[in-house]
Structures are given as structure tokens and as C-alpha cells.
Design an enzyme around this catalytic site. Structure first.
Site, short mmCIF file in Angstrom:
data_model
loop_
_atom_site.label_atom_id
_atom_site.label_comp_id
_atom_site.label_asym_id
_atom_site.label_seq_id
_atom_site.Cartn_x
_atom_site.Cartn_y
_atom_site.Cartn_z
CD GLN A 59 20.91 43.66 -12.32
OE1 GLN A 59 22.08 43.42 -12.63
NE2 GLN A 59 20.59 44.33 -11.23
CB ILE A 65 17.97 35.62 -17.24
CG1 ILE A 65 16.64 36.32 -17.49
CG2 ILE A 65 17.99 34.25 -17.91
CD1 ILE A 65 15.42 35.55 -17.10
CE LYS A 85 11.38 34.34 -17.42
NZ LYS A 85 10.07 34.50 -18.11
CG ASP A 187 3.58 39.85 -25.00
OD1 ASP A 187 3.37 40.71 -25.89
OD2 ASP A 187 4.58 39.90 -24.25
#
Length: 350
Positions: A59, A65, A85, A187
Site C-alpha cells: 500500500q 497491490i 494493481k 524508467d
């Protein structure tokens, strides 16, 4: 950085699944907070399948999740090894869903694999998605194994050159596919790379919260600094373009991968200990123009990897809108792998 834990169906130890959006605190304040749903509650995806929330695994202020299983009405059986998710409907999870629906359709991935005569391509498969209670959006993924970050933490040692080159070859394959579909990842880091237990040649690149459509309709975006929020992504590894607030492009992903390779093999980059993004950007600018100095700093008295030097020199010289020569980049790494007694297709050599 948010990390959650879940159990594999095998006897593999407790595994990690990164919350793939690693939003910094300063960004989180601009996003809607989410409240946990009750365990045991069901959500229904767009196809009508019901998924029961078994356990809250992780969390943060922006996402949750859960371990989930699919409820099958006739047999009440469980389809294990899935996670869900959950985040604010209009948050970064929407960006990830958009990428997955546009560019990562299983049929498209399978076609690419066949056309390029590949054995595997590490694109995550979103097996379900939907909205819940008007304000939530969710994505469902199968178990993709263990994050590279958690593997390195467990082993508590640097990766050998052979493993680094194997990883890079696999990630370049994924990036070529992603880039061919008009997107960049933006990313790349060890938390967004997954290794399938028992099949360590299967490497996934996950975490598309920052995915950007760099070439909509075949037209490459223009280079404009300050056109986006600067420093988006994991600051240690993002490209100089991202630091400057320019939209990420293909070279951004390949440069980020280069930074990762150095970090995994040598342990630190010149800016690893820096905390201010502008200072990190200054260091990246300096070493981008002097790759030998970057390698000398990272390797110290150890022998510099010629494969890494060749790769970094090539990707640092790329122009913003230039199409990379993926085959040449991978070929250089593959030749070095063969000299080390390895190959991209073999299980990772940890």
C-alpha cells in the site's frame, strides 16, 4: 520506492513485485490517494470475470497491490499466481493501461516473436483490467517471477559481466519492440526487470507508468526542454533528456540501460550518492561527453569492459530522434558474451 511480496506457486522463496510507478513524494501530492478495499471483496473486469481480493500485499498513497484469484462460478476454483494493481482512475495507472492496450497486445507480441524468430520476448501480459466503485482503476498480471533488484539484494553481490550482458541483450529485444510501437519505457531500473524462477532466460521489462508515445502517427516529437516535468522516473538512471524536462526518446531508454549495466556490474555511478536531481543531471552531462572518464570512475583499478565501453560510446552519441541500430548494439554485446562462454539465450549466470 514501493515493494510488495507474494508467494510463487512453486517452492521459490518469497518473491517481490515492485509497485511499478515509483513516484516521488513531491509528485504524489498531485495524485489522488486511494483507500484500501476489504479483503475478500470481488471486482469485475471489462470481460465480466470476477477476481477476489485475497490479501493486501502493498500500500502507498497512490496505489494498492493485492493477491487475487479468479472466481469461476461453476467450480469455484482458483486461478492462482495473479496480482491486481489498484489506483486512482485517472492516475499514472491509466498511462500504463493505455500502453498495454495499444502496444502490448498478446497477438502483436506473438507476431513479433514469430517474425523475428525469437524464443521469448519479455513484454508483460495484462490479463484483465477494469474500473471499480467509479474512482478506481485496476490491472491484473500473472506472476512474472522475481525482480532483479530483489535477486541482487538476496545475493548481496555485484552481477558478473556475463549476467549483465545477458540482461542487456534481452532488454534491448524488448526495447526494440516497444520503440517500434511508437513508445519508450522511460524508467528502466532493476525493480522493473523480472526474472522467471526456474527459467532464468525469461526476462521481463515491466512498469510502464512513465511510458511515453514519442512518435505518434510516425511523427517524432520535437526536442523541447521544460515541456514536461523534469526528473521524472528513477533519478539515478533516467536520461539527461528526462532531467531537462524534454520528452524521452529511444536514446533515453538505451542510455538508461547503459547506466544500469554499469551500476549492476561495478556497484556505483558517480552520482549514486547525490540526493538533488539537479546535481545528478550535472554529473550525467559531464560524463556523457567523456565516456572513458565515466568508465574509469566506475571500474577504478579493475579492467574496463570493452563491451560496455563500446555500447555506452554508441548510445551517448545518438541524436534525439535518431533510430538506434539495435542489431549492432546487441551484436557487440553478444560477441563479448561468447568470449565469456555465454549467450543471450542461456539462463542468467549469477
Amino acid at each position: 520506492m514501493f515493494i510488495l511480496f507474494y508467494y510463487s506457486a512453486t517452492n521459490f522463496p518469497l518473491l517481490t513485485f515492485s509497485a511499478t510507478c515509483k513516484s516521488k513524494a513531491k509528485k504524489a501530492k498531485h495524485m489522488s490517494a486511494v483507500e484500501p478495499l476489504q479483503e475478500g471483496q470481488e471486482v469485475t473486469d471489462k470481460t465480466g470475470r470476477k477476481w477476489k481480493l485475497v490479501k493486501l500485499l502493498s500500500q502507498s498513497t497512490t496505489e494498492l497491490i493485492y493477491e487475487v484469484f479468479q472466481t469461476v462460478s461453476r467450480s469455484n476454483s482458483k486461478e492462482s499466481n495473479h496480482i491486481l494493481k489498484l489506483a486512482a482512475k485517472d492516475g499514472r495507472i491509466f498511462n500504463e493501461q493505455n500502453f498495454l492496450q495499444r502496444a502490448a497486445k498478446p497477438a502483436s507480441v506473438d507476431k513479433w516473436i514469430k517474425q523475428n524468430k525469437m524464443d521469448f520476448l519479455g513484454i508483460p501480459s495484462c490479463v484483465g483490467f477494469g474500473l471499480h466503485a467509479e474512482s478506481y482503476r485496476f490491472l491484473i498480471f500473472p506472476n512474472m517471477g522475481q525482480s532483479l533488484e530483489s535477486v541482487m539484494e538476496e545475493e548481496d553481490e555485484l552481477l558478473p559481466e556475463k549476467a549483465v550482458l545477458q540482461l542487456a541483450c534481452r532488454i534491448i529485444d524488448v526495447l526494440q519492440y516497444v520503440h517500434s510501437n511508437e513508445y519508450v519505457h522511460a524508467d528502466i531500473n532493476a525493480e522493473n526487470i523480472y526474472i522467471q524462477p526456474g527459467q532464468k532466460s525469461q526476462i521481463y521489462l515491466v512498469g510502464y507508468c512513465h511510458a511515453f508515445r514519442y512518435c505518434p502517427g510516425g511523427q517524432h516529437v520535437e526536442y523541447r526542454e521544460a515541456s514536461r516535468t523534469p526528473h521524472e522516473g528513477t533519478v539515478e538512471f533516467i536520461s539527461l533528456d528526462a532531467h531537462k524536462g524534454a520528452a524521452p526518446s529511444r536514446r533515453s531508454d538505451l542510455q538508461s540501460l547503459g547506466y544500469c549495466m554499469l551500476r549492476w556490474h561495478t556497484g556505483a555511478l558517480p552520482w549514486t550518492a547525490l540526493t538533488h536531481p539537479d546535481q545528478v543531471a550535472t554529473q550525467k552531462q559531464r560524463y556523457m561527453e567523456d565516456v572513458p572518464a565515466l568508465l574509469s570512475h566506475c571500474f577504478g583499478k579493475k579492467r574496463v569492459s570493452s563491451a560496455l565501453q563500446t555500447y555506452l560510446t554508441a548510445v551517448m552519441a545518438l541524436q534525439y530522434s535518431e533510430q538506434p541500430d539495435y542489431s549492432a548494439l546487441k551484436a557487440g554485446l553478444s560477441v563479448a558474451l561468447l568470449q565469456l562462454g555465454g549467450s543471450p539465450e542461456r539462463p542468467l549466470s549469477f
